[in-house]
Scaffold this motif. Structure first.
Motif, PDB file in Angstrom:
ATOM      1  N   VAL A 128       0.834  -1.210   0.000  1.00  0.00           N
ATOM      2  CA  VAL A 128       0.000   0.000   0.000  1.00  0.00           C
ATOM      3  C   VAL A 128       0.863   1.251   0.000  1.00  0.00           C
ATOM      4  CG1 VAL A 128      -1.609   1.355   1.405  1.00  0.00           C
ATOM      5  CG2 VAL A 128      -2.011  -1.080   1.051  1.00  0.00           C
ATOM      6  N   LEU A 129       1.908   1.260   0.815  1.00  0.00           N
ATOM      7  CA  LEU A 129       2.785   2.427   0.885  1.00  0.00           C
ATOM      8  C   LEU A 129       3.526   2.640  -0.432  1.00  0.00           C
ATOM      9  CD1 LEU A 129       4.279   2.050   4.485  1.00  0.00           C
ATOM     10  CD2 LEU A 129       2.430   3.544   3.740  1.00  0.00           C
ATOM     11  N   ARG A 155       3.474   5.837  -3.010  1.00  0.00           N
ATOM     12  CA  ARG A 155       4.667   6.509  -3.526  1.00  0.00           C
ATOM     13  C   ARG A 155       4.625   6.604  -5.048  1.00  0.00           C
ATOM     14  NH1 ARG A 155       9.950   3.090  -2.957  1.00  0.00           N
ATOM     15  NH2 ARG A 155       8.774   1.960  -4.542  1.00  0.00           N
ATOM     16  N   GLY A 156       4.114   5.568  -5.707  1.00  0.00           N
ATOM     17  CA  GLY A 156       4.083   5.580  -7.167  1.00  0.00           C
ATOM     18  C   GLY A 156       3.131   6.614  -7.728  1.00  0.00           C
ATOM     19  N   SER A 157       1.884   6.631  -7.246  1.00  0.00           N
ATOM     20  CA  SER A 157       0.888   7.585  -7.738  1.00  0.00           C
ATOM     21  C   SER A 157      -0.293   7.581  -6.779  1.00  0.00           C
ATOM     22  CB  SER A 157       0.431   7.223  -9.151  1.00  0.00           C
ATOM     23  OG  SER A 157      -0.669   8.028  -9.530  1.00  0.00           O
ATOM     24  N   GLU A 158      -0.540   8.737  -6.164  1.00  0.00           N
ATOM     25  CA  GLU A 158      -1.669   8.826  -5.251  1.00  0.00           C
ATOM     26  C   GLU A 158      -2.988   8.647  -5.997  1.00  0.00           C
ATOM     27  OE1 GLU A 158      -1.889  12.003  -2.542  1.00  0.00           O
ATOM     28  OE2 GLU A 158       0.210  11.887  -1.917  1.00  0.00           O
ATOM     29  N   GLU A 218      -5.672   5.744  -5.258  1.00  0.00           N
ATOM     30  CA  GLU A 218      -7.070   5.992  -4.917  1.00  0.00           C
ATOM     31  C   GLU A 218      -8.018   5.255  -5.852  1.00  0.00           C
ATOM     32  OE1 GLU A 218      -8.001  10.137  -2.961  1.00  0.00           O
ATOM     33  OE2 GLU A 218      -6.681  10.438  -4.690  1.00  0.00           O
ATOM     34  N   SER A 219      -7.621   5.095  -7.119  1.00  0.00           N
ATOM     35  CA  SER A 219      -8.502   4.444  -8.089  1.00  0.00           C
ATOM     36  C   SER A 219      -8.717   2.971  -7.772  1.00  0.00           C
ATOM     37  CB  SER A 219      -7.918   4.596  -9.498  1.00  0.00           C
ATOM     38  OG  SER A 219      -6.738   3.822  -9.642  1.00  0.00           O
TER      39      SER A 219
END
Length: 547
Positions: A525-526, A530-533, A537-538
Motif C-alpha cells: 500500500v505504501l 509513492r508511485g501515484s496517489e 485511490e482508483s
C-alpha cells in the motif's frame, strides 16, 4: 483612556519594531518564490546561503579591514550569485525532472554542508560578542523617531528599503520583461520552452543567481541583529521566511512580501504583550520562557496546517516529462539468484569480521562510536518506512526518538521502573505522538509535509524538552543525570561490549520487521502511494489513512 492610549502606543511600537526584521523575512521569501517559480525547488539552503554571504561580509569588513562598498560587492554581488550558479549548474540542473522529495533531500544536505564548507575554506570562525557591522555608516548608532514611539536605526531603515525595492524589481521583471516570461515558462516545462528557442538552462541559471543574491543581501542586512554570527540563527530566519512564502503559496511576490512583514510584526507583538499577560497569569510564565525562541516554528506549523490554500496546492508537472525513457531497474531485481546470495554472504562476512574486531580489539571510544552508529541506524529504519516505502519525507524522526528516550529517563529516574519495561512504554508513547501529529498534517504532502514535520521537530527541541515533566528540571539529562542500562537475567549491560551486542540484536530485529512490512500488504500500500496517489485511490487505497 490611559489604558487605551498605552495599548495603542504599544501596538504602534510593535509594528515599527517588527517591520525591519519582517522586511528581511520578506526578502528571503521573495528569493524562495523566485527559485520555486523558476525551478520548482523548495530551497531549504537559503538560510545557509544567507549565512555564507553574511560571514564573508564580516570577514572582509572586520577581519580584513575593507571598507563597506568592496566588502558588500564581494559578499553579495559576487559570492552570492556565484554560489547560486554553482548550485544550479552542479546539482539542481540535473534534478530538474526529479521528484520534489529528491530535490528537498539535496537542499536539506546543503543546509549543513554549505556553512561548514565555507568555514573550512575561508578559515572563518565566529567570535562571541563581536556584532557584525551594517552596510550604512552609523547604522547601529544613528536613530530616527519621527512619531516619538520607537527609534528606527539606519540599519533598520535600510532593511525596509531594500525589501521594498527588491519586491518592486522582481514584480517588474516578471510582469513587463521577456526574461520574466521566460522565467515563468521554464518551471512549467523546460522542454516546451526550448522548443520556442529559449535556452532553459541559461534562464534557470540566471534565476538561481538572482535568488541567491537576495539571500546574500538578506544575510548581510540581518547580521547586525545577532550578537554572534552563527549558522543556526540563519536557519531560524529561514523558517520564518518559509512561512511568509507559504502565505503567498510560493507563487505570489506581493503576498510573500506582506507575509514577511506581517510575521515580523506578529513576533514583535507577541514579545510585547506576552510578558504583561504572564504578570497577571503566572501559569503562562513557562510558555513565555520556552515558547518565545520557538515562535518561528509555531508560526510555520500553524500556517501549513490552517492555511486552506496549502492543502489544495498541487505540484507543477512538466507536460513533456514523459518523453524521457523510464529509469533502468535496480540491479538487485535483475541479477540471478547466485549473485544475490553471493552479495548477501559477502555482506554478512564483512560485518561479521568488523564486528569481531570491534568486540575484541576496540577501546572505549570506538565502542561508543560503533554503538551510537547502530542505534542511529535503528532511527534511520523509520525513515526507510516513511520515505523509502511511502515516498513521504518526515523530518521529525529524531523528535520521536527523543520522546522514547525522555520517557525512559522519567520512568527510570522518578518511578524506579525497569529500564527495559520503560523502553517499551517509550516506544508506545512515541507511536502515540506520531499518530497525534498525523492528524493535523494528514492533508499535506510533498514538501509541505516535510516542512511541517521540521517545524514540529524544532518546536519539540526548543520548548517541550525544557519542561520538567519531559526533559528539563534540576534532575534532567542536561544536568548530567545518567540513565541506567538494562539488566536481563544474568546479563548486566553496563558492560560496553554487551550493550553493543544488545543494540545490534535490536537493530537486526527491527530490520526483519521492516523487511516483513515491505513484503506485506502495508508495504505494498505504501509503495502504491509513492508511485501515484491518484492511481492508488482508483484501486481503493486511502492516501490519508496510509499516511
Amino acid at each position: 483612556m490611559l489604558l487605551a492610549a498605552s495599548t495603542g502606543e504599544d501596538l504602534l511600537r510593535a509594528v515599527l519594531q517588527g517591520a525591519p526584521p519582517g522586511s528581511v523575512y520578506a526578502l528571503i521569501a521573495l528569493g524562495f518564490v523566485l527559485t520555486y517559480k523558476t525551478s520548482g525547488v523548495f530551497n531549504l539552503a537559503f538560510g545557509a546561503q544567507a549565512y555564507v554571504s553574511a560571514a564573508m561580509y564580516f570577514q572582509a569588513r572586520v577581519e580584513w579591514g575593507w571598507s563597506t562598498v568592496p566588502a558588500l560587492i564581494l559578499a553579495v554581488f559576487i559570492l552570492a550569485p556565484l554560489l547560486g550558479l554553482l548550485l544550479e549548474r552542479l546539482i539542481f540542473r540535473h534534478l530538474r525532472n526529479a521528484s520534489a522529495v529528491a530535490k528537498l533531500v539535496v537542499a536539506i544536505g546543503l543546509t549543513v554542508a554549505l556553512p561548514n564548507l565555507f568555514e573550512l575554506i575561508a578559515d572563518f570562525s565566529a567570535v562571541a560578542g563581536r556584532t557584525p557591522k551594517g552596510i550604512i555608516p552609523g547604522g547601529s548608532s544613528v536613530f530616527y523617531d519621527p512619531l516619538g514611539v520607537y527609534p528606527l536605526s539606519r540599519d533598520e531603515l535600510a532593511q525596509i528599503a531594500v525589501a521594498v525595492i527588491g519586491m518592486a524589481a522582481l514584480g517588474g521583471l516578471f510582469r513587463f520583461t521577456p526574461l520574466g516570461l521566460a522565467l515563468r515558462a521554464v518551471v512549467e516545462s523546460p522542454r516546451m520552452t526550448e522548443l520556442s528557442g529559449i535556452n532553459a538552462d541559461r534562464v534557470s541559471a540566471f534565476a538561481w543567481a538572482l535568488s541567491s543574491l537576495f539571500a546574500g543581501m538578506a544575510g548581510v542586512l540581518i547580521a547586525p541583529r545577532f550578537n554572534t554570527l552563527m549558522a543556526p540563527d540563519f536557519f531560524h530566519l529561514m523558517i520564518v521566511a518559509i512561512a511568509a512564502a507559504a502565505i503567498g503559496r510560493l507563487t505570489s511576490l506581493p503576498r510573500a512580501l506582506l507575509g514577511g512583514l506581517g510575521l515580523g510584526v506578529f513576533i514583535a507583538l507577541f514579545n510585547t504583550f506576552l510578558p504583561r499577560w504572564t504578570m497577571d497569569h503566572r501559569w503562562l510564565r513557562p510558555f513565555q520562557e520556552n515558547l518565545t525562541p520557538s515562535i518561528p516554528f509555531v508560526i510555520l506549523f500553524g500556517v501549513l496546517v490552517f492555511w486552506p490554500a496549502i492543502r489544495r496546492e498541487r505540484s507543477i508537472i512538466d507536460p513533456l516529462s514523459g518523453v524521457d525513457p523510464p529509469p533502468p531497474a535496480l540491479v538487485a531485481s535483475t541479477r540471478n539468484r547466485t549473485l544475490t546470495l553471493a552479495a548477501r554472504s559477502s555482506a554478512v562476512l564483512f560485518l561479521g569480521v568488523v564486528g569481531a574486531v570491534v568486540f575484541i580489539r576496540a577501546d572505549v571510544r570506538w565502542l561508543f562510536l560503533v554503538t551510537q552508529a547502530v542505534i542511529l541506524a535503528i532511527i534511520y529504519l523509520s525513515i526507510t518506512v516513511v520515505t523509502g516505502f511511502a515516498g513521504q519525507i518526515s523530518l521529525c524522526q529524531g523528535a520521536f526518538a527523543a520522546v522514547g528516550a525522555f520517557t525512559v529517563f522519567q520512568l527510570a529516574d522518578r518511578y524506579d521502573l525497569s529500564v527495559l519495561a520503560a523502553a517499551f512504554v517509550g516506544a508506545a508513547l512515541a507511536a502515540i505522538v506520531g499518530a497525534l501529529l498525523s492528524l493535523p498534517v494528514l492533508r499535506l504532502g510533498g514538501v509541505w509535509l516535510a516542512v511541517a514535520t521540521l517545524a514540529f521537530a524544532f518546536f519539540f527541541d526548543a520548548v517541550m524538552v525544557k519542561f520538567s515533566w519531559i526533559g528539563g528540571g534540576g534532575t534532567s539529562l542536561f544536568q548530567g543525570t545518567r540513565v541506567p542500562r538494562p539488566t536481563i537475567g544474568p546479563w548486566d549491560f553496563e558492560n560496553d561490549r554487551l550493550f553493543l551486542a544488545l543494540a545490534a540484536l535490536c537493530f537486526v530485529a527491527v530490520s526483519v520487521l521492516v523487511i516483513q512490512l515491505r513484503e506485506g500488504t502495508t508495504g505494498r500500500v505504501l509503495r502504491a502511494l509513492r508511485g501515484s496517489e491518484v492511481a492508488a485511490e482508483s484501486i481503493g487505497i486511502s492516501p490519508v489513512r496510509a499516511r
